[in-house]
Design a protein around this motif. Sequence first.
Motif, PDB file in Angstrom:
ATOM      1  N   ALA A  96       0.845  -1.205   0.000  1.00 56.86           N
ATOM      2  CA  ALA A  96       0.000   0.000   0.000  1.00 56.86           C
ATOM      3  C   ALA A  96       0.873   1.246   0.000  1.00 56.86           C
ATOM      4  CB  ALA A  96      -0.896  -0.005   1.231  1.00 56.86           C
ATOM      5  N   PRO A  97       0.385   2.331  -0.591  1.00 55.37           N
ATOM      6  CA  PRO A  97       1.170   3.563  -0.570  1.00 55.37           C
ATOM      7  C   PRO A  97       1.351   4.064   0.856  1.00 55.37           C
ATOM      8  CG  PRO A  97      -1.062   3.974  -1.357  1.00 55.37           C
ATOM      9  CD  PRO A  97      -0.909   2.490  -1.290  1.00 55.37           C
ATOM     10  N   MET A  98       2.416   4.798   1.068  1.00 55.94           N
ATOM     11  CA  MET A  98       2.693   5.341   2.395  1.00 55.94           C
ATOM     12  C   MET A  98       1.542   6.244   2.841  1.00 55.94           C
ATOM     13  SD  MET A  98       5.939   7.649   3.704  1.00 55.94           S
ATOM     14  CE  MET A  98       7.124   6.313   3.559  1.00 55.94           C
ATOM     15  N   PRO A  99       1.007   6.027   4.056  1.00 53.49           N
ATOM     16  CA  PRO A  99      -0.074   6.902   4.550  1.00 53.49           C
ATOM     17  C   PRO A  99       0.384   8.358   4.594  1.00 53.49           C
ATOM     18  CG  PRO A  99       0.189   4.962   5.950  1.00 53.49           C
ATOM     19  CD  PRO A  99       1.353   4.970   5.020  1.00 53.49           C
ATOM     20  N   ASP A 100      -0.559   9.253   4.362  1.00 55.03           N
ATOM     21  CA  ASP A 100      -0.221  10.676   4.358  1.00 55.03           C
ATOM     22  C   ASP A 100       0.378  11.106   5.694  1.00 55.03           C
ATOM     23  OD1 ASP A 100      -1.154  10.864   1.793  1.00 55.03           O
ATOM     24  OD2 ASP A 100      -3.133  11.634   2.363  1.00 55.03           O
ATOM     25  N   GLU A 101      -0.174  10.566   6.815  1.00 56.60           N
ATOM     26  CA  GLU A 101       0.326  10.947   8.133  1.00 56.60           C
ATOM     27  C   GLU A 101       1.785  10.532   8.321  1.00 56.60           C
ATOM     28  OE1 GLU A 101      -2.374   9.329   7.515  1.00 56.60           O
ATOM     29  OE2 GLU A 101      -4.082  10.383   8.391  1.00 56.60           O
ATOM     30  N   LEU A 102       2.179   9.415   7.689  1.00 53.82           N
ATOM     31  CA  LEU A 102       3.556   8.967   7.797  1.00 53.82           C
ATOM     32  C   LEU A 102       4.449   9.760   6.850  1.00 53.82           C
ATOM     33  CD1 LEU A 102       5.684   7.097   8.896  1.00 53.82           C
ATOM     34  CD2 LEU A 102       4.969   5.356   7.264  1.00 53.82           C
ATOM     35  N   ARG A 103       3.968   9.993   5.629  1.00 54.76           N
ATOM     36  CA  ARG A 103       4.767  10.743   4.666  1.00 54.76           C
ATOM     37  C   ARG A 103       5.125  12.125   5.218  1.00 54.76           C
ATOM     38  NH1 ARG A 103       1.649  10.210   0.890  1.00 54.76           N
ATOM     39  NH2 ARG A 103       2.659   8.480  -0.185  1.00 54.76           N
ATOM     40  N   ALA A 104       4.200  12.715   5.957  1.00 56.34           N
ATOM     41  CA  ALA A 104       4.440  14.046   6.509  1.00 56.34           C
ATOM     42  C   ALA A 104       5.553  14.045   7.548  1.00 56.34           C
ATOM     43  CB  ALA A 104       3.155  14.584   7.141  1.00 56.34           C
ATOM     44  N   GLN A 105       5.919  12.865   8.056  1.00 60.94           N
ATOM     45  CA  GLN A 105       6.946  12.789   9.097  1.00 60.94           C
ATOM     46  C   GLN A 105       8.326  12.417   8.566  1.00 60.94           C
ATOM     47  OE1 GLN A 105       5.387  11.038  12.981  1.00 60.94           O
ATOM     48  NE2 GLN A 105       3.677  10.489  11.638  1.00 60.94           N
ATOM     49  N   VAL A 106       8.423  12.095   7.279  1.00 59.98           N
ATOM     50  CA  VAL A 106       9.702  11.670   6.723  1.00 59.98           C
ATOM     51  C   VAL A 106      10.696  12.834   6.709  1.00 59.98           C
ATOM     52  CG1 VAL A 106      10.889  10.837   4.670  1.00 59.98           C
ATOM     53  CG2 VAL A 106       8.714   9.811   5.350  1.00 59.98           C
ATOM     54  N   GLU A 107      10.277  13.954   6.182  1.00 63.97           N
ATOM     55  CA  GLU A 107      11.198  15.099   6.086  1.00 63.97           C
ATOM     56  C   GLU A 107      11.653  15.585   7.462  1.00 63.97           C
ATOM     57  OE1 GLU A 107      11.296  19.630   4.256  1.00 63.97           O
ATOM     58  OE2 GLU A 107       9.895  18.164   3.430  1.00 63.97           O
ATOM     59  N   PRO A 108      10.730  15.769   8.426  1.00 64.18           N
ATOM     60  CA  PRO A 108      11.214  16.163   9.757  1.00 64.18           C
ATOM     61  C   PRO A 108      12.105  15.109  10.401  1.00 64.18           C
ATOM     62  CG  PRO A 108       8.812  15.917   9.738  1.00 64.18           C
ATOM     63  CD  PRO A 108       9.263  15.859   8.330  1.00 64.18           C
ATOM     64  N   MET A 109      11.835  13.815  10.121  1.00 63.19           N
ATOM     65  CA  MET A 109      12.700  12.781  10.666  1.00 63.19           C
ATOM     66  C   MET A 109      14.126  12.944  10.143  1.00 63.19           C
ATOM     67  SD  MET A 109      12.668   8.644  10.084  1.00 63.19           S
ATOM     68  CE  MET A 109      13.250   8.867   8.387  1.00 63.19           C
ATOM     69  N   MET A 110      14.256  13.172   8.837  1.00 65.24           N
ATOM     70  CA  MET A 110      15.581  13.331   8.261  1.00 65.24           C
ATOM     71  C   MET A 110      16.277  14.578   8.818  1.00 65.24           C
ATOM     72  SD  MET A 110      15.646  10.642   6.489  1.00 65.24           S
ATOM     73  CE  MET A 110      17.076  10.786   5.416  1.00 65.24           C
ATOM     74  N   ALA A 111      15.490  15.645   9.028  1.00 65.85           N
ATOM     75  CA  ALA A 111      16.068  16.867   9.600  1.00 65.85           C
ATOM     76  C   ALA A 111      16.564  16.624  11.019  1.00 65.85           C
ATOM     77  CB  ALA A 111      15.027  17.986   9.580  1.00 65.85           C
ATOM     78  N   LEU A 112      15.812  15.832  11.794  1.00 68.18           N
ATOM     79  CA  LEU A 112      16.233  15.523  13.158  1.00 68.18           C
ATOM     80  C   LEU A 112      17.506  14.684  13.175  1.00 68.18           C
ATOM     81  CD1 LEU A 112      12.719  14.768  14.675  1.00 68.18           C
ATOM     82  CD2 LEU A 112      14.356  16.380  15.644  1.00 68.18           C
ATOM     83  N   VAL A 113      17.554  13.664  12.321  1.00 72.29           N
ATOM     84  CA  VAL A 113      18.750  12.821  12.257  1.00 72.29           C
ATOM     85  C   VAL A 113      19.962  13.655  11.865  1.00 72.29           C
ATOM     86  CG1 VAL A 113      19.815  10.836  11.132  1.00 72.29           C
ATOM     87  CG2 VAL A 113      17.385  10.764  11.731  1.00 72.29           C
ATOM     88  N   GLN A 114      19.765  14.518  10.876  1.00 71.78           N
ATOM     89  CA  GLN A 114      20.856  15.382  10.417  1.00 71.78           C
ATOM     90  C   GLN A 114      21.338  16.284  11.543  1.00 71.78           C
ATOM     91  OE1 GLN A 114      21.962  15.281   7.199  1.00 71.78           O
ATOM     92  NE2 GLN A 114      23.503  16.898   7.393  1.00 71.78           N
ATOM     93  N   ALA A 115      20.389  16.893  12.272  1.00 70.93           N
ATOM     94  CA  ALA A 115      20.765  17.814  13.352  1.00 70.93           C
ATOM     95  C   ALA A 115      21.448  17.093  14.506  1.00 70.93           C
ATOM     96  CB  ALA A 115      19.530  18.554  13.848  1.00 70.93           C
ATOM     97  N   LEU A 116      21.148  15.813  14.695  1.00 70.77           N
ATOM     98  CA  LEU A 116      21.799  15.018  15.736  1.00 70.77           C
ATOM     99  C   LEU A 116      23.234  14.654  15.378  1.00 70.77           C
ATOM    100  CD1 LEU A 116      18.840  12.666  16.715  1.00 70.77           C
ATOM    101  CD2 LEU A 116      20.002  14.256  18.257  1.00 70.77           C
ATOM    102  N   GLY A 117      23.628  14.915  14.138  1.00 71.73           N
ATOM    103  CA  GLY A 117      24.995  14.637  13.713  1.00 71.73           C
ATOM    104  C   GLY A 117      25.211  13.207  13.271  1.00 71.73           C
ATOM    105  N   ILE A 118      24.129  12.478  12.986  1.00 71.39           N
ATOM    106  CA  ILE A 118      24.228  11.073  12.582  1.00 71.39           C
ATOM    107  C   ILE A 118      24.320  10.994  11.054  1.00 71.39           C
ATOM    108  CG2 ILE A 118      23.065   8.834  12.600  1.00 71.39           C
ATOM    109  CD1 ILE A 118      21.656   9.733  15.164  1.00 71.39           C
ATOM    110  N   PRO A 119      25.320  10.320  10.515  1.00 71.05           N
ATOM    111  CA  PRO A 119      25.407  10.164   9.055  1.00 71.05           C
ATOM    112  C   PRO A 119      24.179   9.447   8.503  1.00 71.05           C
ATOM    113  CG  PRO A 119      27.467   9.508  10.103  1.00 71.05           C
ATOM    114  CD  PRO A 119      26.470   9.702  11.205  1.00 71.05           C
ATOM    115  N   ILE A 120      23.672   9.943   7.383  1.00 67.87           N
ATOM    116  CA  ILE A 120      22.526   9.338   6.715  1.00 67.87           C
ATOM    117  C   ILE A 120      23.008   8.712   5.406  1.00 67.87           C
ATOM    118  CG2 ILE A 120      20.276   9.775   5.650  1.00 67.87           C
ATOM    119  CD1 ILE A 120      19.971  12.166   7.538  1.00 67.87           C
ATOM    120  N   LEU A 121      22.649   7.464   5.187  1.00 74.30           N
ATOM    121  CA  LEU A 121      23.063   6.758   3.976  1.00 74.30           C
ATOM    122  C   LEU A 121      21.859   6.394   3.134  1.00 74.30           C
ATOM    123  CD1 LEU A 121      25.808   4.310   5.324  1.00 74.30           C
ATOM    124  CD2 LEU A 121      26.092   6.585   4.354  1.00 74.30           C
TER     125      LEU A 121
END
Length: 920
Positions: free
Chosen positions: A76-101
């Motif tokens: 099934a396609p990603m739920p809208d409520e989950l899709r809305a959290q992908v970008e902030p999740m990546m921003a949080l990981v980035q701000a924590l200083g964790i490498p993203i691959l």
Amino acid sequence: MTRLVLIDGSSYLYRAFHALPPLSNAAGEPTGALFGVVNMLRAHLKEQPEHLAFVVDAPGKTFRDDLYPDYKATRAPMPDELRAQVEPMMALVQALGIPILRVGGVEADDVIGTLALQGAAAGMQVTISTGDKDFAQLVRPGVVLVNTMSGSRMDSDDAVVAKFGVLPSQIVDLLALMGDAIDNVIGVEKCGPKTAAKWLTEHGTLDGVIAAAPGIKGKVGDNLRGALGRLPLNRDLVTIKTDVALEGGPESLGLRERDADALRVLFTRYGLNQALRELDGDASTGPAPQARAGRSARGASFVTAPPPEAAPDPALSAPGTYETVLEQAQLEDWIQRLRAADEFAFDTETDSLDAMRANLVGISFCVDPGVACYIPLAHDYPGVPAQLDRSATLAALAPLFADPARKKLGQHGKYDLHVLRRHGVEVAGYADDTLLESFVLDSGRSRHDMDSQATRQLGYATTKYEDVAGKGSKKILFSQVALDDATRYAAEDADVTMRLHRLQAPKLAAEPALESVYRDIEMPLVPVLARIEANGVMVDVAELHRQSADLSRRMLAAQQRATELAGRTFNLDSPKQLCALLFEELKLPALVKTPKGQPSTNEEALEAIADQHELPRVILDYRALAKLRGTYTDKLPEMVNPETGRVHTSYHQAGAATGRLASSDPNLQNIPIRSEDGRRIRKAFVAPPGRKLLACDYSQIELRIMAHLSQDAGLLSAFSSGVDIHRATAAEVFGRKLDEVTVNERRAAKAINFGLMYGMSAFGLARNLAISRGEAQDYIALYFSRYPGVRDFMERTRNEARERGFVETVSGRRLYLEYIQRGTQGQRAGAERAAINAPMQGTAADIIKRAMVSIDAWLAPYAARARMILQVHDELVFEADEDFVDTLLAEVPRLMSAAAELRVPLVVDSGVGQNWDEAH
């Protein structure tokens, strides 16, 4: 040994989204998945690994799509409520200083697999953080799987065998046989993990199973032979690649310096309060245990979200200037400021959570945002500076507090009213409470404590109790806190309260209906509840001891009977032992599962199988007896206040989204009344000599509200004529005369009347009445055919809730229903049930609150002769002189009936007795 942690970001985002309840921030943005992922990241960061990576899938196709075009085609396609959290999740990981691959052409699993083997080969201790079972194929010396959400760990062949029944080297073959519905990998039909593990144990490998296929008997053998052609492809699809070409190896995955400013903005925006506290150097897990007493509200049973909030005035987030008042001249100056102010905020600091026993240590005031003081009165550590005399200071302040024309405001001020009353200061003109402002504006939010409000609404991180008083074994009383620290903490309380009020008051003013609920219901109720709590109730300790002894004897008998039925001894309080006994030894069906998919032994699970064996019923009986003893008969004697000889419960106005009052210490709302043992508890609530208890209870108030809201002619007629509503319903549904209705028909009608209000389905009604689902559906259809107005009201309410996003009580209390418009099917169904039920529960709550306010005012001249002592659901309990009971019986039901104007009469049942059970 150098550590490498590889986090399966995609897996955790999905798992957190589906495992956690739907959460949202103040702007209505979904945050549940973020909450889960950030908690997982914090757990790993606390272990301080040398190397760490957050691995997610790259967009686009992978080599598996080339091998099998239908790979993941059914996902099934990603739920809208989950899709809305992908970008902030990546921003949080980035701000924590964790490498993203992210690596194109392969999946995150393949990147993790490659790095894991490279790390292990380089002598690193590799941890793969995931909830994906596929990674079990990588377990080997140096490579460990952990799941921070479930707490599970696989670090050896034995651990993998214990989980899957095969070695790590056989996991790929196991997955190939089972298939994967999520990825559309079609395995052998009806071949689950046990069958696949059995085949691999017997034949070693997938190739061995394929070779043995002709000799495998039964339907499952036919299914295996039918799948032979696709099993080699399955193996390729489920094999994690470990040779992906990467730009850097494990040694390149060092942590960068975190971006604290970016994290502060993100944590504040998305309501990640614990992470925000840790960022600011505080790892506390909750509100301060003393001065924060009672400042949080429990969550509601459904998730709500108000409209997005505008950013606060920056001035409300700026640091304040605080003064420690130690000299008489300073005190006089502040008294003049308070007299000149249109309103002032105040807060007390004490030495106890119990408002009925707390001693005043100091008091703080604020007249404008950023301008506050703290008056220490009883700090007693060695070397403490001289403080103003407490009695003289309170005497100087008492006229200000007693003046109803001077508006006071607080945060959960009922606690402070109790403390001041204990020290001889009565408070009039308590005009505003920021906890209640927050609650009325957004009743579904789980926390209305000052710290949470400050973070959410002001972007302001408050000083925590632990910051000044420590925690754990090193925690000190507030009276031992240094005055500078005490001022920083206590004056800030009053200051932030004023800031929150300045922010929330205009929001209420912009919503006249909500402001009316706040001004006409909630605020007038604060001093009423304070009086009820202070009145307390007398309990018969000897009676409670007798009941405890009786419950203990019957618990022992239940244990003995359970042992007889089981044929051996076991611990009735151990879910693990119960699972083994009920579902493995006795082979009873596990009809209810835990969130982790394990057989449950909760009340619902035992009720579901109680008709199949006597033991589940015995266990349920034992639990009911143990709960009564542990919660009431043993505990209530310990709660008697030695100063008053009474039990004093605490009422919480922000305890439920519908507006229903909650109580604690003790929780009087949960005393069971359907069982004889539960009703017997009420016998221990007694009147003193020369007095009686009077109980007044609204009769079927929620059904009457349903008649009012639905305007159904049949319901209106039944209530107006005064007939038994359940008998009238049974007569309508079953086509009988009133005097012909049987006991079972009335019982069925009662279940329908109440069940429909609470969203009961045909399945639930069938189980409740022990009838077939089809018969239950027929009952419901008959009901709606006789009461079409109810059906129309329900449909109209659902539609309006979908359009507006909220429902309202008759008084205008608003309950936001975020998931009425979006979310999963289950979330929407739950929101629709709440849309029907909440207006009735909320209206009932508003009515009894109005009644309490009017009765309290009427009782004021008779305070020595009668007092209101309890509120439980739709019931009020009074203690009165015997010669004043008739006056109460005449006046209280009248005032309760007049608390609302409905299309049907509000009927109040009354009773009198020496104890609560007799009166009820």
